[in-house]
Write a protein that holds these residues in place. Structure first.
Motif, PDB file in Angstrom:
ATOM      1  N   ASP A 183       0.828  -1.219   0.000  1.00  0.00           N
ATOM      2  CA  ASP A 183       0.000   0.000   0.000  1.00  0.00           C
ATOM      3  C   ASP A 183       0.858   1.262   0.000  1.00  0.00           C
ATOM      4  N   GLU A 184       1.889   1.250   0.855  1.00  0.00           N
ATOM      5  CA  GLU A 184       2.758   2.426   0.928  1.00  0.00           C
ATOM      6  C   GLU A 184       3.471   2.621  -0.413  1.00  0.00           C
ATOM      7  N   GLN A 185       3.843   1.515  -1.050  1.00  0.00           N
ATOM      8  CA  GLN A 185       4.476   1.655  -2.361  1.00  0.00           C
ATOM      9  C   GLN A 185       3.509   2.292  -3.352  1.00  0.00           C
ATOM     10  N   LYS A 186       2.249   1.875  -3.284  1.00  0.00           N
ATOM     11  CA  LYS A 186       1.255   2.463  -4.191  1.00  0.00           C
ATOM     12  C   LYS A 186       1.148   3.969  -3.974  1.00  0.00           C
ATOM     13  N   ARG A 187       1.122   4.384  -2.699  1.00  0.00           N
ATOM     14  CA  ARG A 187       1.070   5.824  -2.402  1.00  0.00           C
ATOM     15  C   ARG A 187       2.274   6.556  -2.993  1.00  0.00           C
ATOM     16  N   ARG A 188       3.465   5.939  -2.841  1.00  0.00           N
ATOM     17  CA  ARG A 188       4.671   6.623  -3.315  1.00  0.00           C
ATOM     18  C   ARG A 188       4.736   6.672  -4.844  1.00  0.00           C
ATOM     19  N   LEU A 189       4.291   5.591  -5.492  1.00  0.00           N
ATOM     20  CA  LEU A 189       4.268   5.603  -6.961  1.00  0.00           C
ATOM     21  C   LEU A 189       3.248   6.618  -7.461  1.00  0.00           C
ATOM     22  N   SER A 190       2.111   6.685  -6.748  1.00  0.00           N
ATOM     23  CA  SER A 190       1.068   7.654  -7.081  1.00  0.00           C
ATOM     24  C   SER A 190       1.614   9.074  -7.032  1.00  0.00           C
ATOM     25  N   GLU A 191       2.367   9.363  -5.987  1.00  0.00           N
ATOM     26  CA  GLU A 191       2.947  10.699  -5.828  1.00  0.00           C
ATOM     27  C   GLU A 191       3.894  10.999  -7.002  1.00  0.00           C
ATOM     28  N   ARG A 192       4.635   9.995  -7.420  1.00  0.00           N
ATOM     29  CA  ARG A 192       5.546  10.200  -8.548  1.00  0.00           C
ATOM     30  C   ARG A 192       4.780  10.498  -9.835  1.00  0.00           C
ATOM     31  N   LEU A 193       3.570   9.967  -9.917  1.00  0.00           N
ATOM     32  CA  LEU A 193       2.749  10.228 -11.107  1.00  0.00           C
ATOM     33  C   LEU A 193       2.051  11.577 -11.020  1.00  0.00           C
ATOM     34  N   ARG A 196       4.999  16.820 -10.979  1.00  0.00           N
ATOM     35  CA  ARG A 196       5.863  17.103 -12.126  1.00  0.00           C
ATOM     36  C   ARG A 196       7.351  16.941 -11.783  1.00  0.00           C
ATOM     37  N   ASP A 197       7.697  17.295 -10.534  1.00  0.00           N
ATOM     38  CA  ASP A 197       9.108  17.203 -10.133  1.00  0.00           C
ATOM     39  C   ASP A 197       9.483  15.790  -9.689  1.00  0.00           C
ATOM     40  N   LYS A 198       8.541  14.847  -9.801  1.00  0.00           N
ATOM     41  CA  LYS A 198       8.851  13.467  -9.425  1.00  0.00           C
ATOM     42  C   LYS A 198       8.699  12.496 -10.592  1.00  0.00           C
ATOM     43  N   HIS A 199       8.197  12.989 -11.714  1.00  0.00           N
ATOM     44  CA  HIS A 199       7.978  12.092 -12.855  1.00  0.00           C
ATOM     45  C   HIS A 199       9.240  11.323 -13.229  1.00  0.00           C
ATOM     46  N   TRP A 200      10.393  11.994 -13.124  1.00  0.00           N
ATOM     47  CA  TRP A 200      11.643  11.335 -13.550  1.00  0.00           C
ATOM     48  C   TRP A 200      11.989  10.127 -12.695  1.00  0.00           C
ATOM     49  N   LYS A 201      11.387  10.047 -11.510  1.00  0.00           N
ATOM     50  CA  LYS A 201      11.668   8.887 -10.653  1.00  0.00           C
ATOM     51  C   LYS A 201      10.772   7.704 -10.990  1.00  0.00           C
ATOM     52  N   PHE A 202       9.761   7.950 -11.828  1.00  0.00           N
ATOM     53  CA  PHE A 202       8.798   6.883 -12.125  1.00  0.00           C
ATOM     54  C   PHE A 202       9.235   6.073 -13.334  1.00  0.00           C
TER      55      PHE A 202
ATOM     56  N   LEU B 260      22.283  26.334 -17.847  1.00  0.00           N
ATOM     57  CA  LEU B 260      21.794  25.131 -18.539  1.00  0.00           C
ATOM     58  C   LEU B 260      20.279  25.183 -18.744  1.00  0.00           C
ATOM     59  N   GLU B 261      19.618  26.152 -18.078  1.00  0.00           N
ATOM     60  CA  GLU B 261      18.159  26.309 -18.198  1.00  0.00           C
ATOM     61  C   GLU B 261      17.428  24.979 -18.034  1.00  0.00           C
ATOM     62  N   LEU B 262      17.690  24.361 -16.923  1.00  0.00           N
ATOM     63  CA  LEU B 262      17.127  23.038 -16.657  1.00  0.00           C
ATOM     64  C   LEU B 262      15.670  23.131 -16.216  1.00  0.00           C
ATOM     65  N   ASP B 263      14.860  22.265 -16.749  1.00  0.00           N
ATOM     66  CA  ASP B 263      13.500  22.092 -16.252  1.00  0.00           C
ATOM     67  C   ASP B 263      13.393  20.613 -15.831  1.00  0.00           C
ATOM     68  N   TRP B 264      12.318  20.252 -15.143  1.00  0.00           N
ATOM     69  CA  TRP B 264      12.116  18.829 -14.872  1.00  0.00           C
ATOM     70  C   TRP B 264      11.949  18.104 -16.194  1.00  0.00           C
ATOM     71  N   PRO B 265      12.561  16.956 -16.360  1.00  0.00           N
ATOM     72  CA  PRO B 265      12.421  16.259 -17.643  1.00  0.00           C
ATOM     73  C   PRO B 265      10.965  15.831 -17.869  1.00  0.00           C
ATOM     74  N   PRO B 266      10.483  15.892 -19.094  1.00  0.00           N
ATOM     75  CA  PRO B 266       9.102  15.474 -19.363  1.00  0.00           C
ATOM     76  C   PRO B 266       8.970  13.957 -19.167  1.00  0.00           C
TER      77      PRO B 266
END
Lengths: 281, 281
Positions: A183-193, A196-202, B260-266
């Protein structure tokens, strides 16, 4: 001092006999304080850790071959990156040797599975950090049948022999397995989705891995049962609470460094003579 | 915000036309605040630096090949280690690639002088740090005649070509030369001799080097004159005041990262699709 451990972390978090399926991943074993007390303790203990690490580094510079190696394992989102950022981030980068291990490259696959690991071992005086490690070769490799059982099966023994050799050579291993609930993993993946500043971790593959959760639990259990040794024990960290996981790893590292009984290295020169020389120029 | 720069650091600290022998090593060029204001600014700007570095790292993880490389040069006690500890120490260790270069080993000497340097270049998304660098090969090597002039003389051109190649490949170089006065160095060496916890930082050879101070000044001057280029300029940091040196390097790194004008990666996936998948498991 907000020292609120009823049992030292090094005792409370031992893997011995633990069944992963029984683990309360939201627990704080051994620690009796709440989150705010935990954060105060974390700040205080980070300073202690930093002081000990400086001594380790100083001794390394003076020829001491000993080192400490933190091995981090855990499912996606378990918080390994946070440990590096907030725990390892509190010590001097000069004395840190960080390596992350991903899916082996073609070149790495042409070698023994420990080849890429040996290349990244910390030198004397260094605090090494492995973000994932040789244990991937009995975890993801086992779960996904990347090599046949007759190939991964002997690796447990090989790992034990390898780690015994490391300890003999002066490396203190701090092996940490971090567990979050599904469940906690689901919450954390949800947050990454969501953010915008977490998308790169997904990574979409992280969702695929959720289907293999029971197989991973089995593989982690086998890892703990077969490679938690006297010379290199595993510690199990309930990681739903990030502050607790960070505090716990800080305590384990402090314990490992304290056991080295480090003092400032003695001068390898005559102090008075050097003072006289310096006065002249 | 304690932003007390009358001239941006990136302008105030440019090496262009500067004579090292004229430098006031206790100065704070461009910064109008005092020490306490400097420390407040340092804390604030460390957070900015850390945020930018996270974006660099995020982009690297998403395939961006760009990187930033901090090159630190300076005489013993100039404070290179402090920069690593307190400036680089403020960012996520996962994105830092630190390398220190000492006297070349026998193996290294059998290679071209840039061989060992190339092996340590930062990958995409990394903040590389060179504590000493390829410039040792036109500094200590030149001062001590470790190789004949016909061997070190062409190195200035080779270094310029090498750095142009790095910049072309996407690495932003931040080259920092730190200078303390001969008196300040004496104070710092003295402290290392007085304090038990600093003995390990002392090396009797550091005193021998003091006799070569004018030769080093000449070698540093030649380095600045011949390798401060448009694509990879040198910055000169008066370093008698540690707080100023740390603040100055923080500003230079922030400037490099901002350019470098970095933004969060899409995201490299369909967000809504992934949300649906996650909801199901």
């Amino acid at each position: 001092m907000a020292m609120k451990w009823s049992i030292p972390a090094v005792e409370a978090l031992k893997a011995d006999g633990l069944r992963i399926t029984d683990l309360d991943t939201s627990g704080t074993p051994g620690f009796t304080g709440d989150k705010s007390e935990g954060l105060v303790s974390l700040a205080e203990r980070a300073t202690v850790l930093s002081g000990l690490q400086e001594k380790l580094y100083a001794n390394g510079r003076s020829g001491d071959k000993r080192s400490v190696l933190l091995v981090l394992q855990g499912m996606d989102t378990a918080g390994k990156g946070g440990i590096v950022r907030y725990v390892i981030g509190s010590v001097d980068p000069q004395g840190v040797d960080h390596a992350a291990f991903g899916v082996p490259t073609e070149k790495e696959l042409r070698h023994h599975f420990l080849w890429r690991i040996r290349r990244e071992l910390p030198g004397g005086g260094q605090l090494g950090v492995f973000d994932r490690s040789h244990y991937e070769d009995v975890l993801v490799v086992r779960v996904h049948d990347l090599v046949p059982p007759e190939e991964w099966e002997p690796r447990y023994d090989e790992i034990n022999a390898f780690e015994e050799e490391l300890v003999y050579e002066g490396t203190t291993l701090v092996k940490v397995a971090m567990f979050v609930s599904l469940d906690e993993q689901k919450r954390r993946l949800s947050e990454r989705l969501e953010r915008r500043d977490k998308h790169w971790k997904f990574n979409p593959a992280d969702i695929d891995e959720r289907a293999h959760w029971p197989a991973y639990q089995q593989a982690y259990q086998a890892m703990l049962d077969r490679t938690s040794s006297g010379h290199a024990p595993w510690y199990v960290i309930p990681a739903d609470r990030k502050w607790f996981a960070r505090l716990a790893v800080t305590e384990l590292l402090i314990d490992a460094l304290e056991r080295l009984e480090l003092d400032w290295p003695p001068p390898q020169f005559d102090i008075e003579e050097q003072k006289r020389r310096l006065a002249q120029i």
